[in-house]
Every structure is written in structure tokens, then in C-alpha cells.
Design a protein around this motif. Structure first.
Motif, PDB file in Angstrom:
ATOM      1  N   LYS A   1      -0.864   8.403  12.705  1.00 21.69           N
ATOM      2  CA  LYS A   1      -0.236   8.875  11.476  1.00 21.69           C
ATOM      3  C   LYS A   1      -0.865   8.198  10.265  1.00 21.69           C
ATOM      4  N   GLU A   2      -1.218   6.936  10.397  1.00 24.33           N
ATOM      5  CA  GLU A   2      -1.822   6.216   9.281  1.00 24.33           C
ATOM      6  C   GLU A   2      -3.264   6.655   9.041  1.00 24.33           C
ATOM      7  N   ILE A   3      -3.957   7.064  10.094  1.00 22.65           N
ATOM      8  CA  ILE A   3      -5.299   7.630   9.911  1.00 22.65           C
ATOM      9  C   ILE A   3      -5.204   8.948   9.150  1.00 22.65           C
ATOM     10  N   VAL A   4      -4.255   9.776   9.545  1.00 19.14           N
ATOM     11  CA  VAL A   4      -4.050  11.055   8.860  1.00 19.14           C
ATOM     12  C   VAL A   4      -3.722  10.815   7.383  1.00 19.14           C
ATOM     13  N   GLU A   5      -2.862   9.838   7.114  1.00 17.77           N
ATOM     14  CA  GLU A   5      -2.498   9.531   5.724  1.00 17.77           C
ATOM     15  C   GLU A   5      -3.692   9.004   4.937  1.00 17.77           C
ATOM     16  N   ALA A   6      -4.540   8.192   5.582  1.00 16.99           N
ATOM     17  CA  ALA A   6      -5.697   7.626   4.875  1.00 16.99           C
ATOM     18  C   ALA A   6      -6.695   8.703   4.489  1.00 16.99           C
ATOM     19  N   VAL A   7      -6.993   9.614   5.402  1.00 18.27           N
ATOM     20  CA  VAL A   7      -7.974  10.657   5.069  1.00 18.27           C
ATOM     21  C   VAL A   7      -7.390  11.658   4.079  1.00 18.27           C
ATOM     22  N   ALA A   8      -6.046  11.800   4.071  1.00 22.72           N
ATOM     23  CA  ALA A   8      -5.418  12.666   3.069  1.00 22.72           C
ATOM     24  C   ALA A   8      -5.438  12.007   1.693  1.00 22.72           C
ATOM     25  N   GLN A   9      -5.277  10.687   1.650  1.00 25.43           N
ATOM     26  CA  GLN A   9      -5.281   9.973   0.382  1.00 25.43           C
ATOM     27  C   GLN A   9      -6.672   9.896  -0.230  1.00 25.43           C
ATOM     28  N   TYR A  10      -7.705   9.791   0.634  1.00 26.00           N
ATOM     29  CA  TYR A  10      -9.092   9.670   0.163  1.00 26.00           C
ATOM     30  C   TYR A  10      -9.957  10.757   0.801  1.00 26.00           C
ATOM     31  N   PRO A  11      -9.677  12.033   0.486  1.00 28.50           N
ATOM     32  CA  PRO A  11     -10.367  13.129   1.181  1.00 28.50           C
ATOM     33  C   PRO A  11     -11.855  13.217   0.898  1.00 28.50           C
ATOM     34  N   ASN A  12     -12.301  12.608  -0.191  1.00 33.95           N
ATOM     35  CA  ASN A  12     -13.722  12.646  -0.516  1.00 33.95           C
ATOM     36  C   ASN A  12     -14.475  11.428  -0.011  1.00 33.95           C
ATOM     37  N   ARG A  13     -13.779  10.564   0.751  1.00 31.34           N
ATOM     38  CA  ARG A  13     -14.415   9.345   1.254  1.00 31.34           C
ATOM     39  C   ARG A  13     -14.280   9.160   2.753  1.00 31.34           C
ATOM     40  N   PHE A  14     -13.165   9.626   3.332  1.00 24.20           N
ATOM     41  CA  PHE A  14     -12.906   9.322   4.737  1.00 24.20           C
ATOM     42  C   PHE A  14     -12.736  10.587   5.563  1.00 24.20           C
ATOM     43  N   LEU A  15     -13.243  10.521   6.793  1.00 21.28           N
ATOM     44  CA  LEU A  15     -12.968  11.490   7.841  1.00 21.28           C
ATOM     45  C   LEU A  15     -12.330  10.714   8.991  1.00 21.28           C
ATOM     46  N   GLY A  16     -11.513  11.385   9.799  1.00 19.61           N
ATOM     47  CA  GLY A  16     -10.771  10.655  10.809  1.00 19.61           C
ATOM     48  C   GLY A  16     -10.926  11.179  12.217  1.00 19.61           C
ATOM     49  N   PHE A  17     -10.939  10.250  13.179  1.00 20.63           N
ATOM     50  CA  PHE A  17     -10.863  10.561  14.605  1.00 20.63           C
ATOM     51  C   PHE A  17      -9.554   9.976  15.132  1.00 20.63           C
ATOM     52  N   LEU A  18      -8.794  10.752  15.870  1.00 18.19           N
ATOM     53  CA  LEU A  18      -7.509  10.314  16.401  1.00 18.19           C
ATOM     54  C   LEU A  18      -7.708   9.489  17.663  1.00 18.19           C
ATOM     55  N   GLY A  19      -7.052   8.346  17.728  1.00 14.54           N
ATOM     56  CA  GLY A  19      -7.172   7.487  18.900  1.00 14.54           C
ATOM     57  C   GLY A  19      -6.166   7.846  19.978  1.00 14.54           C
ATOM     58  N   VAL A  20      -6.552   7.593  21.225  1.00 16.00           N
ATOM     59  CA  VAL A  20      -5.662   7.805  22.363  1.00 16.00           C
ATOM     60  C   VAL A  20      -5.496   6.476  23.095  1.00 16.00           C
ATOM     61  N   ASP A  21      -4.250   6.027  23.224  1.00 17.47           N
ATOM     62  CA  ASP A  21      -3.940   4.823  23.991  1.00 17.47           C
ATOM     63  C   ASP A  21      -4.014   5.195  25.469  1.00 17.47           C
ATOM     64  N   LEU A  22      -4.927   4.586  26.197  1.00 16.96           N
ATOM     65  CA  LEU A  22      -5.123   4.971  27.592  1.00 16.96           C
ATOM     66  C   LEU A  22      -3.999   4.477  28.493  1.00 16.96           C
TER      67      LEU A  22
END
Length: 283
Positions: free
Chosen positions: A74-95
Motif C-alpha cells: 500500500k505504501e509503494i502504491v501511495e509513493a508512486v501516486a505521490q511522485y508519478p513523474n519520478r517513481f514506478l513500483g513493483f509489488l512485493g510478495v511475502d513468501l
């Protein structure tokens, strides 16, 4: 292709401090000024000065492997939404909780600037190989949503998680990639120090991308010449530039990268074109 930004989601836990392992322990790695200051504004100035458009935030969902820590998707999604011209995101999976990871992929995969899935099997709390049957649902959902999978592998990463470095060997990725030919695999940290094995595995599998980040952007780095030779010979369309920030200053990383001996005509592909095509970026 791998950047841990100095924003609260990262700095309040152990993720950012662990990413600073090299500059905190070896004087040859000064680290970035923005990293020591933990200033995202200074980071953006550094990115701008180096001509870096995007930093890819590789998710890390960890259940206590060493001191690696984790960051909520959720925090990755929020970060790329806050800085859309700087960040792209990959979602992590807890194994240790793959079902929860799959649910979050279904929830967030459609969000803007979410570009892939990130797993770290060689440094999980219980390490496993990339072709472990437990990972099959992750690869299936990656195919369903047409998202590349970053598999982070390096000897240091495995060691920091409390495991031996052999968990960073890439042969199991060959088996996973051959089993899932429609899934694109990015090997973040490029299975260092097993550079020769990594290059050969990528040669054998056209759906594998090599992302050596600091291991091909640091002058004098052990094994760097192997990644360069691999790209110069046959991986020019599947080699990706990265810095592994905050390990090094971004300008210094770029300068070192450009001195590595790449064929000049393939440098634009490695710096931009290959990733832009893989991540479906319009620019």
C-alpha cells in the motif's frame, strides 16, 4: 531499475539502513548525500543532475529474514501516486504468506505506475529456489496481469538474510523461465557474484532480463566485465541499467557505468530503451 527512496515508508524501518550496507561498512562506497540526509528533495536533484527520469521501487515483503525488513505494498502504491513523474513500483510478495501477496496484486495491479511483481526467494526467511513449486501461483498471476517478475538475487542479499551465498545462484531461474515462457523475468542484482552463470542462463532463455545495477555501475567491481561482455555479445536487448540507490551517488553510478566498456550503440538501450519497452513506458 532498483531504488530505495528516503521516504518514511522506507526510512522508518530497517529496509533503508540495510540498503546502506556498503557505504556504512566500506569507505570505497561513500553513499549518496541525499541518503545520508534522508531527503527525497535532494534525491530528486541528484536524479535530475544525472538525467534519471524514473526510479523503480522494488517491493520487499519480508517476514523477518535477517535485518532486511519490508515495505507494505500500500505504501509503494501511495509513493508512486505521490511522485508519478519520478517513481514506478513493483509489488512485493511475502513468501511466508503468498496468498496475501496474491490478494494485494489483484487489489493494486491496476493502479497507476505499478509495473511488476518483486520476490526475493534466495533471501526469504526460509530460502528457496526460483523454481520452487510454492512460487507457481506468483508466476501464474504475473502472466494473468501481464506483469514482469523481478527476482532479486545476490550473494550479499542472501548473507544479510542469514543464509549462505549459494542461494543467489541463478540456475533455478532458468527452470522457472522455461516453465513459464510467457512471463518476463528480471534478475535484480543479476545473481552476483555468479555473473557467468547468470549471463549463460539469460542467453538460454529469451524471457530473462539481466539487471546488475551497482554490480555493473561501480568501477573495479568484481564480475562487472562479465555482464558487459554478455551485453556486448548477445544481451543488448535484455540488459537493464540500475544504481541500487542508496548504495552510491547516482551521478557517480552513471559515470562508472559509462566507463565499463559497453558498445556505444547499445548504451541507449541499456539506459532507457529496454526498460521502457519492458515496463510499457511512453516517453
Amino acid at each position: 531499475m532498483r531504488l530505495r527512496p528516503p521516504i518514511p515508508a522506507w526510512t522508518r524501518g530497517s529496509v533503508f539502513r540495510t540498503a546502506m550496507h556498503y557505504p556504512r561498512h566500506f569507505f570505497t562506497f561513500k553513499g549518496a548525500r541525499s541518503a545520508w540526509l534522508e531527503s527525497v528533495d535532494v534525491l530528486f536533484e541528484e536524479m535530475e543532475s544525472a538525467g534519471i527520469r524514473y526510479g523503480v521501487l522494488m517491493g520487499r515483503a519480508s517476514s523477518g529474514a535477517g535485518n532486511l525488513g519490508g515495505v507494505a505494498n500500500k505504501e509503494i502504491v501511495e509513493a508512486v501516486a505521490q511522485y508519478p513523474n519520478r517513481f514506478l513500483g513493483f509489488l512485493g510478495v511475502d513468501l511466508d504468506d503468498i496468498e496475501q501477496g496474491l490478494a494485494e496484486i489483484r487489489e493494486f495491479a491496476g493502479e497507476a505506475n505499478i509495473k511488476g511483481i518483486s520476490i526475493e526467494p534466495g533471501s526469504a526467511r526460509e530460502p528457496r529456489w526460483a523454481d520452487d513449486p510454492s512460487l507457481e501461483p506468483i508466476y501464474e498471476i504475473a502472466r494473468e496481469f501481464d506483469l514482469p517478475v523481478s527476482i532479486s538475487l545476490s550473494g550479499l542479499l542472501s548473507a544479510l538474510a542469514g543464509h549462505d551465498i549459494t542461494w543467489s545462484r541463478p540456475v533455478s531461474i532458468q527452470r522457472a523461465a522455461q516453465r513459464h515462457p510467457d512471463v518476463k523475468f528480471i534478475v535484480s542484482h543479476a545473481a552476483w557474484p555468479y555473473a557467468e552463470e547468470m549471463v549463460v542462463v539469460a542467453l538460454a532463455c529469451p524471457n530473462i532480463y539481466v539487471s546488475p545495477d551497482l554490480y555493473a555501475a561501480t568501477a573495479g567491481m568484481i564480475g562487472a566485465d562479465t555482464y558487459v561482455k554478455g551485453a556486448n555479445l548477445f544481451l543488448e536487448d535484455r540488459t537493464l541499467f540500475g544504481t541500487a540507490y542508496p548504495v552510491k551517488d547516482i551521478q557517480e553510478s552513471l559515470s562508472d557505468f559509462l566507463q565499463m566498456g559497453w558498445r556505444p550503440e547499445i548504451v541507449p538501450k541499456i539506459l532507457w530503451g529496454n526498460a521502457a519497452k519492458l515496463l510499457k513506458i511512453d516517453a
